[in-house]
Design an enzyme around this catalytic site. Structure first.
Site, PDB file in Angstrom:
ATOM      1  N   ARG A 154     -11.444   6.532  10.327  1.00 39.76           N
ATOM      2  CA  ARG A 154     -11.043   5.136  10.437  1.00 39.76           C
ATOM      3  C   ARG A 154     -12.125   4.195   9.912  1.00 39.76           C
ATOM      4  O   ARG A 154     -11.818   3.166   9.289  1.00 39.76           O
ATOM      5  CB  ARG A 154     -10.737   4.811  11.899  1.00 39.76           C
ATOM      6  CG  ARG A 154     -10.158   3.426  12.113  1.00 39.76           C
ATOM      7  CD  ARG A 154      -8.873   3.228  11.359  1.00 39.76           C
ATOM      8  NE  ARG A 154      -8.150   2.034  11.760  1.00 39.76           N
ATOM      9  CZ  ARG A 154      -7.071   1.577  11.144  1.00 39.76           C
ATOM     10  NH1 ARG A 154      -6.591   2.221  10.087  1.00 39.76           N
ATOM     11  NH2 ARG A 154      -6.457   0.510  11.568  1.00 39.76           N
ATOM     12  N   ASP A 184      -8.808  -6.646  -4.135  1.00 41.21           N
ATOM     13  CA  ASP A 184      -8.443  -5.311  -3.640  1.00 41.21           C
ATOM     14  C   ASP A 184      -9.066  -4.258  -4.544  1.00 41.21           C
ATOM     15  O   ASP A 184      -8.659  -4.087  -5.689  1.00 41.21           O
ATOM     16  CB  ASP A 184      -6.914  -5.189  -3.636  1.00 41.21           C
ATOM     17  CG  ASP A 184      -6.421  -3.835  -3.119  1.00 41.21           C
ATOM     18  OD1 ASP A 184      -7.240  -2.954  -2.814  1.00 41.21           O
ATOM     19  OD2 ASP A 184      -5.185  -3.681  -3.019  1.00 41.21           O
ATOM     20  N   SER A 217       0.839  -1.198   0.000  1.00 41.87           N
ATOM     21  CA  SER A 217       0.000   0.000   0.000  1.00 41.87           C
ATOM     22  C   SER A 217       0.881   1.258   0.000  1.00 41.87           C
ATOM     23  O   SER A 217       1.756   1.411  -0.846  1.00 41.87           O
ATOM     24  CB  SER A 217      -0.952  -0.040   1.201  1.00 41.87           C
ATOM     25  OG  SER A 217      -1.906   0.969   1.132  1.00 41.87           O
ATOM     26  N   HIS A 233      -7.843  -5.152   0.180  1.00 42.34           N
ATOM     27  CA  HIS A 233      -6.562  -4.471   0.316  1.00 42.34           C
ATOM     28  C   HIS A 233      -5.765  -5.016   1.500  1.00 42.34           C
ATOM     29  O   HIS A 233      -4.539  -5.108   1.448  1.00 42.34           O
ATOM     30  CB  HIS A 233      -6.825  -2.977   0.484  1.00 42.34           C
ATOM     31  CG  HIS A 233      -5.621  -2.117   0.378  1.00 42.34           C
ATOM     32  ND1 HIS A 233      -4.854  -2.055  -0.765  1.00 42.34           N
ATOM     33  CD2 HIS A 233      -5.040  -1.264   1.256  1.00 42.34           C
ATOM     34  CE1 HIS A 233      -3.856  -1.198  -0.574  1.00 42.34           C
ATOM     35  NE2 HIS A 233      -3.949  -0.718   0.650  1.00 42.34           N
ATOM     36  N   ASP A 234      -6.464  -5.381   2.554  1.00 44.40           N
ATOM     37  CA  ASP A 234      -5.808  -5.922   3.751  1.00 44.40           C
ATOM     38  C   ASP A 234      -5.052  -7.217   3.495  1.00 44.40           C
ATOM     39  O   ASP A 234      -4.277  -7.655   4.353  1.00 44.40           O
ATOM     40  CB  ASP A 234      -6.858  -6.193   4.838  1.00 44.40           C
ATOM     41  CG  ASP A 234      -6.983  -5.037   5.819  1.00 44.40           C
ATOM     42  OD1 ASP A 234      -6.200  -4.078   5.714  1.00 44.40           O
ATOM     43  OD2 ASP A 234      -7.866  -5.109   6.693  1.00 44.40           O
TER      44      ASP A 234
END
Lengths: 369, 369
Positions: A217, A313, A147, A346-347
């Site tokens: 967040r 992602d 990222s 994405h994680d």
């Protein structure tokens, strides 16, 4: 693996891309493994938004504080510290030990706060080069990150082509899209319009813009997971009830998860740092000075590359990694590209999918020392 | 086309799905075209989050106030008012004329505010059926809507299978995913944690939770456009500058657009309404009482269906429409399905893509009166 965080002080000014100059700065870092005699086995790990120099291992006095990439970095792990000397670092502007908005401004004796300058990916890499000098590392065997960390690994090949042999660029994009910027802007607006933000000078008011940090967040978490992964993990399952409440308390598990993540984040993350990191993301665009031509921008890179993307992602989709791959092919760079089908969005770059880790293990195994 | 908004008062209580009862309510509505002698040409238009009963035409005293689906509804348009009697209505709980949180609570003589009950898609349809009775419409030729409006059109075939001959269900989903709920929850949290929200009793404080509404709207706009459409429209173009400002003013066009949309929305939309609409979306799940089996849920529908989805819509992607199509096929319903390639994301249902409009024109042309 017990590790000890360290700090390096740099008292020569650092001219930032935005025009400001940091008179002096500290970098918090950790190392794992041993630098070999040839000084040829150093690997720089670059972190993303919410992480730090604490990449692996634990602290003697805080055994539950495990590094954010401990599944990746350690003895016998894909980035094997029996073979490599791994350097974790906290980028400047962060809130975990390196100089940033929460640090003392030498000119005033008070926290920098809103007066801390905006920093860029290029600035982070320049500061990391000072750390490399300090550690006696002329040339990294590799720079690696996912990222925003991947942007740093990529930028190393452009800022210091001679100082990095391999770049491992995971879940990356060569530049943000309008949608990526849009999510960052909403997060910034949530923070900056929080009445407790006080124009960034909230430290002296004894408050923090918690509401804004929570919202920022929560938005982030939505973009880190895929729609499918979120459905798999939370579905439409109600939280501790058998029917909706017809009120605004938590109904669904996903609501509880997001509120919890938001609350936790607001407890420890600095809002001025968050704002600056999102700007560093928005601004990063190595092709900008080449009329948007990524291949032209990458022409000065000399490293070999491993590019990894994840099909699920949607924040930085595989199509974005392929832009980098295409630019490298145009420049006849040596590269490997892996498009992984891990379902975690994405994680995924943080999780130990076996094929993903096998690719990294194989790549590191082939790096000559 | 000059139109006149009207109101219908219903003084019989309406029992809501959530358990509360509205003692009486008003529905704001507009009509276009003429009801034929057989009363067989009525079409109900259902609106989504941000629209109202003002579907088409303008007002004599406000000629710039054009209906939200004026490109679709009118003489000679796809939904041709020379042939159909079109009814626009504002659902209850909204803030554009029908009874909602900004209305006076008869029990207190003050605005309902936070005390206005949560309403559901099923409640909206039940209230719309009262409006149909009032207008002398036993059976609609069609119910049509996009997004949240599509949920109402779909629910008409389940709540009143005998009272709607065709359902036109555009950019729809049979139920929200965890990601859809997540976006709604972030918007709600932004509103509810705004200090000016006052637990929903902000009217009496003389304030509105503008900050929260801005954030909610900005998030919404990201989900209405596709990544590609946003890149096409805004790219990474800077707003009135040739280099980034290295501060937190607007840098990119997309930031300016989002701030503008957020500000505009906060000027006119009611926060209590916004909260309730997102809950109606979250709760809608006709398959819930059938163990999640959409086909079983759709078994009682008798209408013919036109389902339209847009390839670029990631909020309610074509795969979600296909779930409805599959359920209808399982029930051997007569249906048409169009997967349109318009590039505008979820918002495509509001835009006059030629193939999209041609499909609707053809479908309406084939409805017998």
């Amino acid at each position: 693996m017990i590790v000890v965080p360290q700090k390096a002080l740099f008292d020569q000014p650092l001219a930032l891309k935005g025009g400001a100059t940091l008179p002096a700065f500290e970098i918090a870092y950790e190392t794992y493994g041993e630098l070999n005699a040839a000084r040829s086995n150093a690997v720089l790990v670059c972190h993303a938004l919410n992480a730090s120099h604490h990449v692996a291992g634990t602290y003697a006095d805080d055994p539950n504080n495990i590094g954010w990439w401990d599944n990746m970095v350690g003895p016998g792990k894909p980035l094997d510290t029996n073979r490599f000397f791994v350097v974790g670092n906290n980028y400047i502007g962060s809130c975990f030990g390196s100089t940033g908005p929460t640090s003392t401004n030498p000119a005033t004796g008070k926290p920098w706060g809103a007066d801390f300058p905006l920093v860029t990916v290029e600035d982070w890499v320049a500061a990391q080069a000072r750390l490399a000098d300090y550690l006696g590392i002329e040339r990294f065997a590799a720079a690696i990150g996912g990222s925003l960390g991947a942007m740093q690994a990529l930028q190393w090949t452009l800022s210091f082509p001679e100082r990095v042999r391999h770049a491992i660029v995971i879940a990356a994009t060569p530049r943000l899209t309008a949608q990526n910027i849009a999510f960052n802007e909403v997060a910034r607006q949530a923070i900056m319009t929080d009445p407790d933000f006080h124009g960034g000078h909230y430290y002296e008011q004894g408050v923090v813009p918690r509401r804004g940090l929570r919202i920022a967040r929560m938005i982030g978490h939505i973009t880190y997971l895929s729609d499918d992964a979120m459905m798999e993990k939370f579905g439409r399952v109600l939280r501790g009830k058998i029917a909706p409440g017809y009120d605004f308390d938590v109904d669904f598990e996903i609501e509880s998860y997001l509120r919890h993540q938001g609350d936790k984040f607001a407890d420890y993350f600095d809002a001025n740092t968050y704002l600056r990191i999102t700007k560093a993301l928005d601004y990063y665009d190595p092709a900008a000075e080449f009329g948007g031509d990524i291949a032209a921008a990458m022409a000065r890179a000399k490293a070999n590359f491993l590019i990894i993307s994840f099909a699920s992602d949607w924040r930085f989709a595989p199509s974005r990694s392929r832009e980098i791959v295409r630019a490298l092919l145009d420049n006849r760079r040596v590269l490997s590209y892996v498009e992984n089908d891990a379902p975690h969005g994405h994680d995924a770059f943080l999780l130990d999918d076996p094929r993903y880790f096998a690719a990294l293990r194989a790549y590191f195994g082939n790096i000559e020392l």
